[in-house]
Write a protein that holds these residues in place. Sequence first.
Motif, PDB file in Angstrom:
ATOM      1  N   VAL A 114       0.855  -1.190   0.000  1.00 16.43           N
ATOM      2  CA  VAL A 114       0.000   0.000   0.000  1.00 16.43           C
ATOM      3  C   VAL A 114       0.892   1.242   0.000  1.00 16.43           C
ATOM      4  CG1 VAL A 114      -1.753   1.291   1.265  1.00 16.43           C
ATOM      5  CG2 VAL A 114      -1.831  -1.209   1.223  1.00 16.43           C
ATOM      6  N   PRO A 115       0.679   2.189  -0.926  1.00 19.23           N
ATOM      7  CA  PRO A 115       1.519   3.396  -0.966  1.00 19.23           C
ATOM      8  C   PRO A 115       1.094   4.413   0.099  1.00 19.23           C
ATOM      9  CG  PRO A 115      -0.088   3.471  -2.748  1.00 19.23           C
ATOM     10  CD  PRO A 115      -0.275   2.147  -2.052  1.00 19.23           C
ATOM     11  N   TYR A 116       1.534   4.180   1.332  1.00 23.86           N
ATOM     12  CA  TYR A 116       1.204   5.099   2.424  1.00 23.86           C
ATOM     13  C   TYR A 116       1.920   6.437   2.225  1.00 23.86           C
ATOM     14  CZ  TYR A 116      -0.757   1.090   4.916  1.00 23.86           C
ATOM     15  OH  TYR A 116      -1.514   0.005   5.273  1.00 23.86           O
ATOM     16  N   ARG A 117       1.483   7.442   2.961  1.00 20.42           N
ATOM     17  CA  ARG A 117       2.132   8.752   3.007  1.00 20.42           C
ATOM     18  C   ARG A 117       2.250   9.151   4.480  1.00 20.42           C
ATOM     19  NH1 ARG A 117       2.496   7.796  -1.670  1.00 20.42           N
ATOM     20  NH2 ARG A 117       1.924   9.030  -3.491  1.00 20.42           N
ATOM     21  N   GLU A 118       3.046  10.192   4.729  1.00 19.41           N
ATOM     22  CA  GLU A 118       3.143  10.751   6.074  1.00 19.41           C
ATOM     23  C   GLU A 118       2.882  12.252   5.992  1.00 19.41           C
ATOM     24  OE1 GLU A 118       6.773   9.629   8.040  1.00 19.41           O
ATOM     25  OE2 GLU A 118       6.693   7.582   7.234  1.00 19.41           O
ATOM     26  N   THR A 119       2.399  12.820   7.083  1.00 20.59           N
ATOM     27  CA  THR A 119       2.196  14.273   7.141  1.00 20.59           C
ATOM     28  C   THR A 119       2.319  14.726   8.597  1.00 20.59           C
ATOM     29  OG1 THR A 119       0.811  16.085   6.339  1.00 20.59           O
ATOM     30  CG2 THR A 119      -0.325  14.275   7.444  1.00 20.59           C
ATOM     31  N   ILE A 120       2.079  16.015   8.837  1.00 14.09           N
ATOM     32  CA  ILE A 120       2.199  16.567  10.193  1.00 14.09           C
ATOM     33  C   ILE A 120       0.875  17.219  10.594  1.00 14.09           C
ATOM     34  CG2 ILE A 120       4.686  16.934  10.039  1.00 14.09           C
ATOM     35  CD1 ILE A 120       3.982  19.939   9.450  1.00 14.09           C
ATOM     36  N   LYS A 121       0.711  17.425  11.929  1.00 11.53           N
ATOM     37  CA  LYS A 121      -0.532  18.021  12.426  1.00 11.53           C
ATOM     38  C   LYS A 121      -0.302  19.292  13.249  1.00 11.53           C
ATOM     39  CE  LYS A 121      -3.888  15.269  13.651  1.00 11.53           C
ATOM     40  NZ  LYS A 121      -4.695  14.279  14.386  1.00 11.53           N
ATOM     41  N   LYS A 122       0.963  19.691  13.418  1.00 10.18           N
ATOM     42  CA  LYS A 122       1.255  20.816  14.324  1.00 10.18           C
ATOM     43  C   LYS A 122       2.278  21.751  13.671  1.00 10.18           C
ATOM     44  CE  LYS A 122       3.558  21.443  18.816  1.00 10.18           C
ATOM     45  NZ  LYS A 122       4.257  20.710  19.895  1.00 10.18           N
ATOM     46  N   LYS A 123       2.170  23.051  13.954  1.00  6.35           N
ATOM     47  CA  LYS A 123       3.123  24.042  13.446  1.00  6.35           C
ATOM     48  C   LYS A 123       4.311  24.129  14.403  1.00  6.35           C
ATOM     49  CE  LYS A 123       3.521  28.872  11.963  1.00  6.35           C
ATOM     50  NZ  LYS A 123       2.794  30.152  11.716  1.00  6.35           N
ATOM     51  N   VAL A 124       5.551  24.108  13.852  1.00  4.74           N
ATOM     52  CA  VAL A 124       6.755  24.198  14.678  1.00  4.74           C
ATOM     53  C   VAL A 124       7.775  25.097  13.983  1.00  4.74           C
ATOM     54  CG1 VAL A 124       6.476  21.911  15.726  1.00  4.74           C
ATOM     55  CG2 VAL A 124       7.770  22.148  13.591  1.00  4.74           C
ATOM     56  N   ARG A 125       8.763  25.542  14.777  1.00  7.37           N
ATOM     57  CA  ARG A 125       9.897  26.296  14.223  1.00  7.37           C
ATOM     58  C   ARG A 125      11.166  25.672  14.769  1.00  7.37           C
ATOM     59  NH1 ARG A 125      13.140  31.032  15.290  1.00  7.37           N
ATOM     60  NH2 ARG A 125      13.663  32.102  13.311  1.00  7.37           N
ATOM     61  N   VAL A 126      12.090  25.308  13.871  1.00  8.82           N
ATOM     62  CA  VAL A 126      13.298  24.601  14.289  1.00  8.82           C
ATOM     63  C   VAL A 126      14.505  25.146  13.529  1.00  8.82           C
ATOM     64  CG1 VAL A 126      12.057  22.457  14.816  1.00  8.82           C
ATOM     65  CG2 VAL A 126      13.064  22.791  12.544  1.00  8.82           C
ATOM     66  N   GLN A 127      15.696  24.794  14.046  1.00  8.95           N
ATOM     67  CA  GLN A 127      16.949  25.154  13.389  1.00  8.95           C
ATOM     68  C   GLN A 127      17.588  23.904  12.799  1.00  8.95           C
ATOM     69  OE1 GLN A 127      20.147  26.317  15.998  1.00  8.95           O
ATOM     70  NE2 GLN A 127      21.172  27.556  14.422  1.00  8.95           N
ATOM     71  N   GLY A 128      18.121  24.069  11.599  1.00  2.00           N
ATOM     72  CA  GLY A 128      18.920  23.014  10.989  1.00  2.00           C
ATOM     73  C   GLY A 128      20.319  23.553  10.754  1.00  2.00           C
ATOM     74  N   LYS A 129      21.297  22.975  11.412  1.00  4.87           N
ATOM     75  CA  LYS A 129      22.648  23.528  11.316  1.00  4.87           C
ATOM     76  C   LYS A 129      23.632  22.416  10.992  1.00  4.87           C
ATOM     77  CE  LYS A 129      25.742  26.723  13.743  1.00  4.87           C
ATOM     78  NZ  LYS A 129      25.916  27.543  14.957  1.00  4.87           N
ATOM     79  N   HIS A 130      24.420  22.665   9.945  1.00  8.19           N
ATOM     80  CA  HIS A 130      25.450  21.705   9.559  1.00  8.19           C
ATOM     81  C   HIS A 130      26.807  22.400   9.635  1.00  8.19           C
ATOM     82  CE1 HIS A 130      27.545  18.477   7.558  1.00  8.19           C
ATOM     83  NE2 HIS A 130      27.926  19.273   6.563  1.00  8.19           N
ATOM     84  N   LYS A 131      27.666  21.944  10.546  1.00  9.46           N
ATOM     85  CA  LYS A 131      28.978  22.568  10.739  1.00  9.46           C
ATOM     86  C   LYS A 131      30.020  21.463  10.870  1.00  9.46           C
ATOM     87  CE  LYS A 131      31.428  25.848  13.738  1.00  9.46           C
ATOM     88  NZ  LYS A 131      31.335  26.692  14.958  1.00  9.46           N
ATOM     89  N   LYS A 132      31.036  21.515  10.000  1.00  7.16           N
ATOM     90  CA  LYS A 132      32.045  20.458  10.008  1.00  7.16           C
ATOM     91  C   LYS A 132      33.388  21.071   9.651  1.00  7.16           C
ATOM     92  CE  LYS A 132      32.728  15.754   8.298  1.00  7.16           C
ATOM     93  NZ  LYS A 132      32.242  14.711   7.381  1.00  7.16           N
ATOM     94  N   GLN A 133      34.421  20.758  10.442  1.00  2.00           N
ATOM     95  CA  GLN A 133      35.763  21.281  10.189  1.00  2.00           C
ATOM     96  C   GLN A 133      36.722  20.105  10.177  1.00  2.00           C
ATOM     97  OE1 GLN A 133      36.086  24.771   9.891  1.00  2.00           O
ATOM     98  NE2 GLN A 133      38.042  24.288   8.912  1.00  2.00           N
ATOM     99  N   SER A 134      37.395  19.925   9.058  1.00  2.00           N
ATOM    100  CA  SER A 134      38.294  18.770   8.970  1.00  2.00           C
ATOM    101  C   SER A 134      39.580  19.138   8.235  1.00  2.00           C
ATOM    102  CB  SER A 134      37.595  17.610   8.255  1.00  2.00           C
ATOM    103  OG  SER A 134      37.147  18.027   6.978  1.00  2.00           O
TER     104      SER A 134
END
Length: 692
Positions: free
Chosen positions: A476-496
């Motif tokens: 069965v081709p299920y799907r996903e969704t959300i029910k609530k409003k949110v605010r988040v941070q996405g941070k990618h930091k890498k030093q090599s």
Amino acid sequence: MTEMMDKLRNIALVGHGNSGKTSLSEVMLFNSGATTRIGRVEDGNTAMDFEPEELKRNISISTGFHQAVWKKTAITLLDTPGDSNFFNDTRNCMAAVDGILLLVDAVDGVKVQTEQAWNFANDFQLPCAILINKMDRERADLARTFQDVLSQLETPRPIKIQLPIGSEAGFKGVIDLITQKAYLYDGSGKASLGSIPADLEDQVAEEREHLVEALAEAEDSLLERYLEGESLSEAELLAALKTGIRNRLFAPVLCASATGNIGVDRIMDFIIEAMPSPAEKPPVTGKDPATGNPIVREPNPDAPFSAFVFKTVVDPYAGRLSIFRVVSGQLGSDGGFYNVNKEVRERFNQLLMITGKEQKPVQGAFPGSIVAVAKLKDTTTGDTICDEANKILFPFPDPLPKLITFAVTSKATGDEDKIYISLTKLLEEDPSLKLERTVETKEMLLSGRGQVHIEATIEKLKRKYNVEVNLGKPKVPYRETIKKKVRVQGKHKKQSGGHGQYGDCWIQMEPLPRGSGFEFVDAIVGGAIPKNYIPAVEKGIVEACQKGVLAGYPCVDFKVTLDDGSYHEVDSSEMAFKIAGSLAFKKAVTDAKPVLLEPILNVEVTTPDEFMGDIMGDLNSRRGRVLGMEAHGKYQIIKAQVPMAEFLTYAPDLTSMTGGRGTYSMEFSHYDEVPAQIAEKLIVELNKEREA
């Protein structure tokens, strides 16, 4: 040419499986001298059924073609399938004939496919006759079966034109109610005239009076004379019979035993005396492919050539064989024509007539001819072919709805493309199949009319193309969704060492109405994130949403607003911001009350009244929501919405509940949230499958 049209009859033998269509065609071919022996379905040696899949099941899977010449008239016989799994072929072939002979078992009476074939005949406005067959069987009863016919098949009105002599094993002949002659049979198939048995004289007189009254209604002048008490001659009654059949006022009812060869010669006489020829077929209305304006084509050999392809047979060695009915004009033994649907010219070098499993060359074709040509490049079932200077497009019915779907997997590694190509070729033969590849579940899905339909297709796949597959239940081709409003941070930091990676974004994520998909809004101000990195954030979110956090299904119906972030002059890049967008998405979904969605189907179930309660209860048990009901003749149509997950095995269940008399159709409606108590268990199962 007109005389040749007058001496041609195109008749489809239709009806429920096991009503005796193939046996009748065998005897008709033998009586006419077209074959030298009478084959038996049980022995697998009939002229019409020869495919291994047919011999294995003792049923017709594909329509058989042959021609019987009887009293200088050629009868083209189309022996159609009676099993619902293969009824799309039956309907397509009915579009090509001038009349049908509907077979009804004298013991079992009218069954669901009998009714469906009758409805198809009404759709095509075909002249009809009814044969009550197997009169020599135990418990065969003409009176009871005729009452069943009267109650189930109302238009055109069935009228008896024959009575049986004897019953069950004592059935030995028929009485013609128009001529009042008795035909007796001795087992050889040849009739001798005899006298009407004394115990039947009163019944014959009564039934003939009913028949004369019905026939008189075919013409006003006859009715007037009949009401005034005048007697009508046999010639006048026969002419009225033919008129009434052609105008679909009534459907004559005959009786016979095909396997006993009792009454079969009278059926053949009836076909040439009373059933219409191609010359008597009403004009066919098509349309101008350029303007859409209607165009009418008469069955005239001097009109521009036009025809339609109603069946395709694909052989891995001989190629594609296209079978078509000529509507107007003439065609030589070789040449070309124009395919209106594909907008291409096609050429052929031989015109063929189908006779069982063989093809015989013919010199030409005229209106009413059912012929074939081989190896056309682009032409398929449903296409109109015609004179290029006089284009016309004829309507052709859409395939019957698909009722069951299986996932197809290869038994041998690496055969997936070969399977797809081979199945695509089988789809040219059988438009009631559907093949698709799904992105969500990464499956190859084969849909058809029923389980037997799919199984026979897979057997044919192995026989014709040496490809073996496994059948399974589709995911069965299920799907996903959300029910609530949110605010988040996405941070990618890498030093090599050397250049590092730096991407930082803040997003707001909120649900959208069902079916809205995905929306991205750039709300960055003051250059917090440079313009050239913003598309990378969106790309990271789009890629990440293909796999949700609950069970790995695509996430849908949400809005993302990118409203803040930061960057590094040296270490920031498109890749860094793409990863930051992906991280922000995953964190936001987790916080925003994710839920699982399932596909919901719109379903229409057609059932006789007596099964209504069972059907409603079953739909409720499948988490269905009944939307309404409406009456349609003797049937009820139930409209409902049902989750796809609960409907994958409905075809055999409905057959079991209704004894094969229920039918249904379905189409995708929308996605809806899976109830929490079901979703909890389902997510665990789906994740186990994914890990496996």
